[in-house]
Scaffold this motif. Structure first.
Motif, PDB file in Angstrom:
ATOM      1  N   GLY A  31       0.642  -1.206  -0.042  1.00 32.45           N
ATOM      2  CA  GLY A  31       0.108  -0.062  -0.110  1.00 32.45           C
ATOM      3  C   GLY A  31       0.402   0.953  -0.387  1.00 32.45           C
ATOM      4  N   GLY A  32       2.501   1.260  -0.331  1.00 32.92           N
ATOM      5  CA  GLY A  32       3.177   2.619   0.096  1.00 32.92           C
ATOM      6  C   GLY A  32       3.192   2.122   1.448  1.00 32.92           C
ATOM      7  N   LEU A  33       3.536   3.453   1.407  1.00 35.44           N
ATOM      8  CA  LEU A  33       4.664   4.202   2.731  1.00 35.44           C
ATOM      9  C   LEU A  33       3.297   4.848   3.967  1.00 35.44           C
ATOM     10  CD1 LEU A  33       8.298   6.215   2.142  1.00 35.44           C
ATOM     11  CD2 LEU A  33       7.862   3.673   3.704  1.00 35.44           C
ATOM     12  N   GLY A  34       2.840   5.063   3.152  1.00 30.19           N
ATOM     13  CA  GLY A  34       1.147   6.142   3.439  1.00 30.19           C
ATOM     14  C   GLY A  34       0.579   5.190   4.564  1.00 30.19           C
ATOM     15  N   SER A  35       0.775   3.995   3.632  1.00 32.01           N
ATOM     16  CA  SER A  35       0.265   2.836   4.482  1.00 32.01           C
ATOM     17  C   SER A  35       0.423   2.297   5.493  1.00 32.01           C
ATOM     18  CB  SER A  35      -0.490   1.458   3.228  1.00 32.01           C
ATOM     19  OG  SER A  35       1.224   0.807   2.950  1.00 32.01           O
ATOM     20  N   LEU A  36       1.915   2.498   6.424  1.00 34.85           N
ATOM     21  CA  LEU A  36       2.630   2.210   6.918  1.00 34.85           C
ATOM     22  C   LEU A  36       2.552   2.710   8.337  1.00 34.85           C
ATOM     23  CD1 LEU A  36       4.942  -0.367   7.854  1.00 34.85           C
ATOM     24  CD2 LEU A  36       6.619   1.591   6.567  1.00 34.85           C
ATOM     25  N   THR A  37       1.946   2.339   9.227  1.00 37.29           N
ATOM     26  CA  THR A  37       1.694   2.598  10.449  1.00 37.29           C
ATOM     27  C   THR A  37       2.030   1.080  11.116  1.00 37.29           C
ATOM     28  OG1 THR A  37      -0.543   2.024  10.287  1.00 37.29           O
ATOM     29  CG2 THR A  37      -0.262   4.451   9.806  1.00 37.29           C
ATOM     30  N   MET A  50       0.922  -1.925  21.060  1.00 33.79           N
ATOM     31  CA  MET A  50       2.857  -2.363  22.288  1.00 33.79           C
ATOM     32  C   MET A  50       2.976  -3.254  22.178  1.00 33.79           C
ATOM     33  SD  MET A  50       1.440   0.066  23.621  1.00 33.79           S
ATOM     34  CE  MET A  50       3.336  -0.188  25.282  1.00 33.79           C
ATOM     35  N   SER A  51       3.142  -4.713  20.802  1.00 32.59           N
ATOM     36  CA  SER A  51       4.463  -5.584  20.865  1.00 32.59           C
ATOM     37  C   SER A  51       5.008  -5.533  20.030  1.00 32.59           C
ATOM     38  CB  SER A  51       3.622  -7.105  20.217  1.00 32.59           C
ATOM     39  OG  SER A  51       2.407  -7.281  21.398  1.00 32.59           O
ATOM     40  N   VAL A  52       4.546  -5.024  18.673  1.00 37.19           N
ATOM     41  CA  VAL A  52       5.696  -4.186  17.566  1.00 37.19           C
ATOM     42  C   VAL A  52       6.915  -3.032  18.807  1.00 37.19           C
ATOM     43  CG1 VAL A  52       5.968  -2.213  15.813  1.00 37.19           C
ATOM     44  CG2 VAL A  52       4.141  -4.470  16.146  1.00 37.19           C
ATOM     45  N   TYR A  53       6.315  -2.253  19.600  1.00 35.64           N
ATOM     46  CA  TYR A  53       7.193  -1.219  19.974  1.00 35.64           C
ATOM     47  C   TYR A  53       8.824  -1.856  20.797  1.00 35.64           C
ATOM     48  CZ  TYR A  53       3.390   3.131  18.593  1.00 35.64           C
ATOM     49  OH  TYR A  53       3.208   4.000  18.662  1.00 35.64           O
ATOM     50  N   TYR A  54       8.152  -3.173  20.629  1.00 34.04           N
ATOM     51  CA  TYR A  54       9.090  -3.761  21.743  1.00 34.04           C
ATOM     52  C   TYR A  54      10.593  -3.672  20.659  1.00 34.04           C
ATOM     53  CZ  TYR A  54      12.284  -7.028  24.676  1.00 34.04           C
ATOM     54  OH  TYR A  54      12.512  -7.815  25.156  1.00 34.04           O
ATOM     55  N   TYR A  55      10.404  -3.631  19.340  1.00 35.49           N
ATOM     56  CA  TYR A  55      11.625  -3.908  18.295  1.00 35.49           C
ATOM     57  C   TYR A  55      11.756  -2.891  17.797  1.00 35.49           C
ATOM     58  CZ  TYR A  55      10.138  -9.017  19.773  1.00 35.49           C
ATOM     59  OH  TYR A  55      10.184  -9.625  20.099  1.00 35.49           O
ATOM     60  N   VAL A  56      10.851  -2.103  17.830  1.00 33.67           N
ATOM     61  CA  VAL A  56      11.068  -0.634  16.570  1.00 33.67           C
ATOM     62  C   VAL A  56      10.233   0.442  17.476  1.00 33.67           C
ATOM     63  CG1 VAL A  56      11.895  -1.587  15.109  1.00 33.67           C
ATOM     64  CG2 VAL A  56       9.204  -1.336  15.604  1.00 33.67           C
ATOM     65  N   SER A  57      11.295   1.586  17.639  1.00 33.97           N
ATOM     66  CA  SER A  57      11.020   2.513  19.048  1.00 33.97           C
ATOM     67  C   SER A  57       9.629   3.495  18.624  1.00 33.97           C
ATOM     68  CB  SER A  57      11.582   2.770  20.152  1.00 33.97           C
ATOM     69  OG  SER A  57      12.223   3.556  18.447  1.00 33.97           O
ATOM     70  N   ASN A  58       9.762   3.716  16.688  1.00 33.74           N
ATOM     71  CA  ASN A  58       8.927   5.019  16.459  1.00 33.74           C
ATOM     72  C   ASN A  58       8.914   4.373  14.935  1.00 33.74           C
ATOM     73  OD1 ASN A  58      11.669   5.387  15.414  1.00 33.74           O
ATOM     74  ND2 ASN A  58      11.690   6.774  17.205  1.00 33.74           N
ATOM     75  N   LYS A  59       8.560   4.957  14.066  1.00 29.47           N
ATOM     76  CA  LYS A  59       8.622   5.230  12.732  1.00 29.47           C
ATOM     77  C   LYS A  59       9.511   5.663  11.861  1.00 29.47           C
ATOM     78  CE  LYS A  59       4.918   6.079   8.935  1.00 29.47           C
ATOM     79  NZ  LYS A  59       3.779   6.453   8.952  1.00 29.47           N
ATOM     80  N   ASP A  60      10.705   6.287  12.784  1.00 29.56           N
ATOM     81  CA  ASP A  60      12.233   6.638  12.151  1.00 29.56           C
ATOM     82  C   ASP A  60      12.877   5.345  11.863  1.00 29.56           C
ATOM     83  OD1 ASP A  60      11.768   9.006  10.988  1.00 29.56           O
ATOM     84  OD2 ASP A  60      12.414  10.536  12.760  1.00 29.56           O
ATOM     85  N   GLU A  61      12.774   4.855  13.080  1.00 23.67           N
ATOM     86  CA  GLU A  61      13.555   3.197  13.408  1.00 23.67           C
ATOM     87  C   GLU A  61      12.968   2.487  12.562  1.00 23.67           C
ATOM     88  OE1 GLU A  61      14.711   0.120  16.176  1.00 23.67           O
ATOM     89  OE2 GLU A  61      14.254   2.776  17.899  1.00 23.67           O
ATOM     90  N   ILE A  62      11.240   2.138  12.120  1.00 27.55           N
ATOM     91  CA  ILE A  62      11.371   1.710  10.888  1.00 27.55           C
ATOM     92  C   ILE A  62      11.199   2.005   9.678  1.00 27.55           C
ATOM     93  CG2 ILE A  62       8.962   0.497  10.340  1.00 27.55           C
ATOM     94  CD1 ILE A  62       7.404   0.696  12.549  1.00 27.55           C
ATOM     95  N   PHE A  63      11.896   3.278   9.126  1.00 25.44           N
ATOM     96  CA  PHE A  63      12.571   3.438   7.981  1.00 25.44           C
ATOM     97  C   PHE A  63      14.240   3.134   8.033  1.00 25.44           C
ATOM     98  CE2 PHE A  63       8.774   7.268   7.227  1.00 25.44           C
ATOM     99  CZ  PHE A  63       8.058   5.838   6.925  1.00 25.44           C
TER     100      PHE A  63
END
Length: 230
Positions: A31-37, A50-63
């Motif tokens: 769905g493109g970057l806009g769909s990534l939350t 909340m389970s996701v936040y254990y591995y990546v703290s924010n969107k910048d870290e995901i990017f």
């Protein structure tokens, strides 16, 4: 987007940072970057946000993470190989990878905390150009020129309303009806003598442009007889 993981919690694949990032790539691919939350990523994984936040703290870290994954898919040039062949192989690989992940076009060079795959890629590319005989300054120029061309072509190719051999005709023929007035003779010439010929594929322009750049860069290697003016 793939379906969330189902079943009992004990039957699920354990979460890990790599699994989270690969799921993020899948969401962006669909769905493109806009769909990534965080929420869409959690849904892809079949877990609570909340389970996701254990591995990546924010969107910048995901990017940062998914950019490094994309770089890991690009074939590394080898300083031990013939530099033109290595740059051609690298360019073709980047183009293929960006076709798989078009959302990465505007993201690859944007990160300020590059990961190991990104650093390996840049180091191997610089090493290949340096081994070819380019000075440090010319290596920087060559690298910028090659990437500008490869990324720019990938961007243009992704934006075109047609893809593949003979596909341009479907788009060009309706446009040709506007040429009846004779106001656009050069467009008519280009369309009839090149674009609308059987087998035309815009993607074929990639090799032509890349070869022109590589031919020109070759003249800047010290020791060559031909050298363009500065």
């Amino acid at each position: 987007m793939s379906k969330p993981v189902s079943g009992n919690p004990q039957d699920r694949v354990p979460l890990s940072r790599e699994r989270v990032l690969r799921a993020a790539v899948a969401v962006a691919d669909a769905g493109g970057l806009g769909s990534l939350t965080i929420r869409s990523l959690a849904h892809e994984l079949g877990v609570k946000p909340m389970s996701v936040y254990y591995y990546v703290s924010n969107k910048d870290e995901i990017f940062d993470g998914i950019v490094d994954l994309v770089f890991s898919e690009i074939e590394l040039p080898s300083p031990d190989g013939e530099w033109r062949a290595e740059m051609r192989r690298r360019a073709a690989s980047i183009r293929r990878v960006l076709r798989r992940h078009p959302w990465a076009l505007g993201l690859l060079e944007s990160r300020t905390t590059p990961g190991p795959a990104t650093l390996r890629h840049h180091d191997a590319t610089i090493g290949t150009l340096r081994r070819a005989g380019f000075s440090v300054e010319m290596t920087a120029h060559a690298y910028a020129l090659l990437d500008s061309y490869v990324y720019g072509f990938a961007l243009q190719e992704a934006a075109l309303p047609f893809h593949g051999p003979d596909a341009a005709a479907e788009v060009a023929e309706p446009i040709m009806r506007q040429f009846a007035s004779g106001e656009y003779p050069h467009l008519v010439e280009m369309a009839t003598e090149h674009i609308l010929r059987p087998g035309y594929d815009f993607g074929d322009e990639f090799e032509f442009g890349l070869n022109v750049i590589l031919d020109t860069l070759t003249t800047w290697i010290p020791g060559n007889d031909r050298r363009p003016p500065s």
